[in-house]
Design an enzyme around this catalytic site. Structure first.
Site, PDB file in Angstrom:
ATOM      1  N   ASP A   6       0.812  -1.221   0.000  1.00  0.00           N
ATOM      2  CA  ASP A   6       0.000   0.000   0.000  1.00  0.00           C
ATOM      3  C   ASP A   6       0.846   1.274   0.000  1.00  0.00           C
ATOM      4  OD1 ASP A   6      -2.308  -1.405  -0.120  1.00  0.00           O
ATOM      5  OD2 ASP A   6      -3.237  -0.506   1.651  1.00  0.00           O
ATOM      6  N   ASN A  61      -5.053  -1.854  -4.606  1.00  0.00           N
ATOM      7  CA  ASN A  61      -6.242  -1.986  -3.746  1.00  0.00           C
ATOM      8  C   ASN A  61      -6.047  -1.149  -2.479  1.00  0.00           C
ATOM      9  OD1 ASN A  61      -8.755  -2.821  -3.007  1.00  0.00           O
ATOM     10  ND2 ASN A  61      -8.161  -4.906  -2.431  1.00  0.00           N
ATOM     11  N   ASP A 109     -10.878  -2.207  11.962  1.00  0.00           N
ATOM     12  CA  ASP A 109      -9.896  -3.154  11.430  1.00  0.00           C
ATOM     13  C   ASP A 109      -9.463  -4.157  12.498  1.00  0.00           C
ATOM     14  OD1 ASP A 109     -10.083  -1.979   9.030  1.00  0.00           O
ATOM     15  OD2 ASP A 109      -8.087  -1.080   9.007  1.00  0.00           O
ATOM     16  N   GLU A 169     -11.357  -4.494   1.699  1.00  0.00           N
ATOM     17  CA  GLU A 169     -10.641  -5.266   0.693  1.00  0.00           C
ATOM     18  C   GLU A 169     -11.521  -6.372   0.109  1.00  0.00           C
ATOM     19  OE1 GLU A 169      -9.369  -3.761   3.133  1.00  0.00           O
ATOM     20  OE2 GLU A 169      -7.225  -3.334   2.878  1.00  0.00           O
ATOM     21  N   HIS A 197      -5.268  -8.894   3.380  1.00  0.00           N
ATOM     22  CA  HIS A 197      -4.202  -9.103   4.361  1.00  0.00           C
ATOM     23  C   HIS A 197      -4.736  -9.422   5.753  1.00  0.00           C
ATOM     24  CE1 HIS A 197      -4.417  -4.586   5.477  1.00  0.00           C
ATOM     25  NE2 HIS A 197      -5.447  -4.875   4.729  1.00  0.00           N
ATOM     26  N   ARG A 198      -5.805  -8.731   6.151  1.00  0.00           N
ATOM     27  CA  ARG A 198      -6.271  -8.932   7.542  1.00  0.00           C
ATOM     28  C   ARG A 198      -6.944 -10.293   7.731  1.00  0.00           C
ATOM     29  NH1 ARG A 198      -4.441  -4.814   9.734  1.00  0.00           N
ATOM     30  NH2 ARG A 198      -4.598  -2.769   8.772  1.00  0.00           N
ATOM     31  N   LYS A 214       0.285  -6.385   1.801  1.00  0.00           N
ATOM     32  CA  LYS A 214      -0.394  -5.076   1.750  1.00  0.00           C
ATOM     33  C   LYS A 214       0.047  -4.192   2.910  1.00  0.00           C
ATOM     34  CE  LYS A 214      -4.934  -3.425   0.404  1.00  0.00           C
ATOM     35  NZ  LYS A 214      -5.248  -2.205   1.097  1.00  0.00           N
TER      36      LYS A 214
END
Ligand code: DC
Length: 648
Positions: free
Chosen positions: A49, A92, A315, A343, A389-390, A414
């Site tokens: 990112d 993204n 998040d 995402e 990613h998360r 990311k």
């Protein structure tokens, strides 16, 4: 598809220095670019990112120098971007798309802003509406309300009041606020609807202040960017550690004992996600905090489920969804509608993957409820990560309950490219003793006894190849038909319990030991697709408190991180003699020379095949049992295992 198999974990403790915050990094980069003067950015996050943001800024004519120790020097343009046209592709990266769109809309140039396919499904209409209110000329090139966008030069009528909706993504307000100082006139931004994710706006305001623009705010309803605002470099900026990334390690400490300390965020942080620590404390975790660190420990008696409004930590709240797998009772996470436009649709994704692990999950438009199960399932198809990613990082926590396959693990790039490597430095996996060696070397007997002595699980991996050969024979599939045999291996319906082995419900413990199945096993074992199909199935045997595994590639391929590796062998004559005596003892007629001949052929096939050939690895102890009793061999393996360092 690429995958990563995580070993099951038994404990977690230690210290992790966090990578820089994504939210702070991208905001600092944009404001450094717009500011007067040079900014030395330290501890910037190095990830997909931020890479996207840096490349876009370079494309827009901003001077950026990468210096020693990860320092990035940004030569501010002092106003607006020098390059007036360009196609800006932002992958993204939501923060980059939203904030750059606003800045470009006021920059007086002709640009195109696009991203990956998913980015074109993430809404931006509320921001575009706000920008149009002040005269910006922004056109949708695809679906209305979504990127890609075309931005054309326009006369901006800043000043007065601009309205922006705040209930879909706080990034719209962030984008507008960060861009408005480019106009130099006083503008009031009014938020329509309930502003979500307020802590991210606090980050925006704190960083704008650092660059000399003091926004005044009236509650969360309106914000005034004063007249004459302009960004001025503060010289050096240190980026805080990423508080969202901290959540995975804090949860690890809370589940896996701890203490686990993260460095780079703490009491003094400007990131709202540090409040994840409070949520964890509500679950019972023992939390300590300093100015620049946070530490988590597991509570006595285990974690408990909670019911929490997570709007302030959207998040980090995802981490609670997988932490919930280890709590007593259900956990409900509320007010998380924004998960659906990230995402991926994160509510749907988390629900689907949690269910694969056996958890009971309820989901609604803006909530998720997770009810844990006593024993997690080990889905052979793996946990899908949706290029998010998360999702990947959250599910790594489930390794506390089961060996786990994570599909497409590189999506962590990311925000945290070396996440899984760091995870390995603060966790201890379930220990493994890997015993490899040729046929009839006695490794099976030794391995089973070592397992029994330690009270550990036992994997006879050869049995899986034998079962595959038997199942193929029964299905009328030739042993050299690689795709068909691999399909059979992938779906083997087998139950091991003690010395009994059931194939499709039928006892086959004896049947797979025949000389014919020995030969068939050796043939199917040479097929790469068969080995691949059996890989995760073998790894699933790794369960607490430990595993003793025997085969040909236990130490090299299946459990390369095994703490104890043994290459157990004996001369081929001795092995033939042992096999001969075994057969005679069972009342089976036998002669030694065909046995010897067969063993030689299998040795040859097992050690010369292209995949996972039988060989002694450099890190394996050699145990030649030609002149040893079983008791001596077992004692030797146990001795090595006792001395094995606990692998970190
Ligand atoms: O250990 P065993 O004799 O039961 O093994 C049967 C066959 O399976 C043997 O020819 C080698 C193969 N095998 C293998 O390739 N990899 C393993 N990990 C275990 C067995």
């Amino acid at each position: 598809m690429e995958f990563l198999d995580l070993p099951p974990l038994v404990s977690a403790c230690g210290t992790v220095r966090l990578p820089g915050s994504k939210s702070i990094s991208n905001r600092v980069l944009l404001l450094s670019a717009l500011a007067e003067g040079e900014t030395e950015v330290r501890d910037l996050l190095a990830s997909d990112d931020t890479h996207v943001m840096l490349e876009a800024l370079k494309q827009l004519g901003v001077g950026i120098r990468h210096e020693a120790d990860g320092v990035v020097r940004v030569l501010g343009v002092g106003g607006t971007f020098p390059v007036k046209t360009g196609d800006i592709c932002l992958g993204n990266a939501g923060t980059a798309v939203r904030s750059l769109t606003a800045a470009l809309a006021l920059a007086g140039g002709h640009y195109k802003v696009s991203g990956v396919a998913r980015m074109h499904e993430r809404p931006i209409g509320d921001l575009v509406n706000g920008l149009r209110e002040i005269g910006a000329d922004v056109i949708y090139l695809g679906n209305a309300g979504f990127p890609p966008l075309e931005i054309r030069p326009a006369s901006i009528r800043a000043g007065g009041v601009v309205q922006v909706r705040g209930d879909v993504s706080s990034q719209f307000l962030t984008g507008l606020l960060m861009a408005l100082p480019m106009t130099g006139v006083e503008t009031t931004v009014e938020v329509v609807g309930e502003l979500i994710s307020k802590p991210y706006i606090e980050i925006t305001l704190a960083i704008m202040a650092r660059f000399g623009v003091a926004v005044t705010r009236n509650g969360w309803q309106s914000f005034v960017v004063p007249a004459g605002s302009r960004y001025v470099s503060p010289g050096v900026v240190y980026v805080e550690g990423d508080a969202s990334s901290a959540s995975y390690f804090l949860a690890l400490g809370a589940i896996g004992g701890g203490p686990l300390r993260v460095e780079g965020v703490g009491r003094g942080s400007i990131q709202g996600d540090v409040r994840f620590a409070e949520a964890l404390a509500q679950m019972g975790a023992v939390i300590e905090m300093g100015d620049n660190w946070i530490e988590a420990k597991a509570p006595q008696g285990g974690l408990k489920g909670i019911d929490l409004d997570c709007n302030h930590i959207p998040d980090a709240a995802m981490t609670l969804a997988t932490t919930a797998l280890f709590a007593n009772g259900p956990t409900t996470l509320r007010n998380i509608a924004s998960w659906r436009v990230k995402e991926t649709d994160r509510i749907a994704a988390m629900a689907r993957e949690l269910r694969k692990l056996g958890a009971l999950v309820e989901e609604g438009a803006d909530f998720i409820r997770v009810t844990p199960v006593a024993k997690l399932a080990s889905p052979a198809e793996g946990i899908d990560t949706y290029d998010d990613h998360r999702v990947a990082m959250c599910f790594s926590l489930a390794a506390f309950g089961t060996p786990l396959r994570i599909n497409d693990p590189k999506c962590v790039g990311k925000t945290f490219p070396d996440y899984f490597e760091r995870l390995a430095t603060v966790t201890l996996p379930v220990p493994v003793i890997a015993i490899d060696g040729p046929s009839a070397s006695g490794k099976g007997t030794v391995a089973a006894r070592v397992a029994e002595t330690l009270g550990w699980h036992y994997l006879d991996s050869g049995a899986l190849y034998r079962l595959t050969a038997l199942a193929a024979r029964r299905a009328g599939v030739a042993w050299d038909n690689e795709p068909a045999v691999a399909a059979i291996a992938a779906k083997l319906d087998v139950v091991f319990s003690g010395s009994s082995i059931l194939l499709a419900g039928e006892e086959v413990g004896e049947a797979i030991r025949s000389e014919e199945m020995s030969s068939g096993a050796s043939k199917v074992a040479a097929l790469p697709a068969v080995r691949e199909a059996l890989l995760f199935r073998q790894r699933v045997f790794r369960q607490a408190p430990g595993l003793v595994a025997d085969g040909r590639d236990m130490g090299s391929v299946v459990f390369p991180d095994a703490g104890t590796k043994v290459f157990l062998t004996a001369s081929v004559e001795i092995r033939a003699d042992r096999r001969y005596k075994q057969l005679i003892a069972k009342g089976i007629e036998a002669t030694i020379s065909p046995i010897l001949q067969d063993l030689r052929e299998r040795d040859e096939r097992d050690s010369t095949r292209s995949v996972a050939p039988l060989q002694q690895n450099a890190d394996a102890e050699l145990l030649d049992t030609s002149a040893l009793t079983i008791v001596d061999a077992v004692a030797q393996v146990l001795g090595w295992a006792r001395k094995a360092p606990q692998k970190r």
